[in-house]
Design an enzyme around this catalytic site. Structure first.
Site, mmCIF file in Angstrom:
data_model
loop_
_atom_site.group_PDB
_atom_site.id
_atom_site.type_symbol
_atom_site.label_atom_id
_atom_site.label_comp_id
_atom_site.label_asym_id
_atom_site.label_seq_id
_atom_site.Cartn_x
_atom_site.Cartn_y
_atom_site.Cartn_z
ATOM 1 N N ASN A 149 76.466 -9.969 79.706
ATOM 2 C CA ASN A 149 76.933 -10.003 81.094
ATOM 3 C C ASN A 149 76.643 -11.374 81.731
ATOM 4 O OD1 ASN A 149 78.113 -9.055 83.398
ATOM 5 N ND2 ASN A 149 76.480 -7.660 83.944
ATOM 6 N N ARG A 197 76.277 -14.771 83.562
ATOM 7 C CA ARG A 197 76.387 -15.258 84.938
ATOM 8 C C ARG A 197 76.176 -16.772 84.914
ATOM 9 N NH1 ARG A 197 78.922 -11.272 85.810
ATOM 10 N NH2 ARG A 197 78.071 -9.361 86.680
ATOM 11 N N GLY A 234 89.569 -6.747 79.293
ATOM 12 C CA GLY A 234 90.345 -6.532 80.516
ATOM 13 C C GLY A 234 91.669 -5.864 80.218
ATOM 14 N N GLY A 245 92.594 -4.482 76.551
ATOM 15 C CA GLY A 245 91.903 -3.394 75.881
ATOM 16 C C GLY A 245 90.528 -3.763 75.366
ATOM 17 N N GLY A 272 81.341 -4.118 88.610
ATOM 18 C CA GLY A 272 80.644 -2.987 88.015
ATOM 19 C C GLY A 272 81.380 -2.324 86.873
ATOM 20 N N ALA A 273 82.576 -2.783 86.544
ATOM 21 C CA ALA A 273 83.347 -2.147 85.474
ATOM 22 C C ALA A 273 82.629 -2.239 84.134
ATOM 23 C CB ALA A 273 84.738 -2.769 85.376
ATOM 24 N N GLY A 274 82.085 -3.412 83.810
ATOM 25 C CA GLY A 274 81.368 -3.586 82.548
ATOM 26 C C GLY A 274 80.110 -2.748 82.485
ATOM 27 N N ASP A 275 79.387 -2.674 83.606
ATOM 28 C CA ASP A 275 78.173 -1.854 83.649
ATOM 29 C C ASP A 275 78.524 -0.377 83.494
ATOM 30 O OD1 ASP A 275 76.589 -4.113 84.050
ATOM 31 O OD2 ASP A 275 76.700 -3.944 86.230
#
Length: 175
Positions: free
Chosen positions: A55, A57, A118, A121, A147-150
């Site tokens: 993730n 940053r 994304g 897929g 928050g989609a990845g989390d």
């Protein structure tokens, strides 16, 4: 995003009895806490299973060259690794194919590497299988991707725990 971070991990209690540890984001690569996170992951690798989501940053991490060794150290100790194609692009550059990074990471040690892409897929690769699984995206109206990845990672960990593929040394072998 705007970050105002002072990151130092408090003492970590004895990990006996802990079946699974998940880590990720800048917590795993931002000093001074990163060294303590890596030590906890090393201890957990002996007792149970580990999942990791870098993730990335960029605003917090310096350069890819500085960050990559820390990311790869945790990848090598993990059983399950999930990253986004944007994470991999930042770490390895636009010219390095996602599939190549997945193969490199699997050689380091995980049993399962997943890359979310994304609108393109998901790529899934098991160390024990030759072929890669490509999962097409669901067609949906996206309002906000924060928050989609989390959320994806939480669902993945939950599903693998329910399937008894995470949580102890024996699960590590089954995975």
């Amino acid at each position: 995003y705007e970050f105002d971070v002072l990151w130092n991990v408090p003492p970590i209690p004895d990990q006996d009895g802990v079946g699974h540890v998940h880590t990720g984001s800048y917590a795993a690569t931002f000093q001074p806490g990163a060294a303590k996170v890596l030590a906890a992951v090393k201890r957990q690798a002996i007792h149970g299973t580990i999942s990791y989501d870098p993730n990335i940053r960029p605003a917090l991490l310096g350069t890819p060259e500085e960050t990559r060794p820390q990311v790869e150290a945790i990848v090598a100790l993990s059983d399950v690794v999930k990253a986004s194609d944007e994470d991999l692009e930042w770490l390895y550059g636009k010219s390095t194919p996602v599939e190549e990074v997945m193969r490199q990471w699997l050689k380091l040690g995980p049993s399962l590497v997943i890359v979310t892409r994304g609108p393109w897929g998901i790529y899934v690769k098991l160390a024990s299988k030759r072929d890669m699984l490509v999962i097409d995206p669901l067609t949906t109206d996206v309002v906000d991707t924060v928050g989609a990845g989390d959320s994806f990672m939480g669902g993945l960990i939950s599903g693998l725990l329910d399937a008894d593929l995470l949580g102890d040394r024996e699960a590590k072998v089954r995975l």
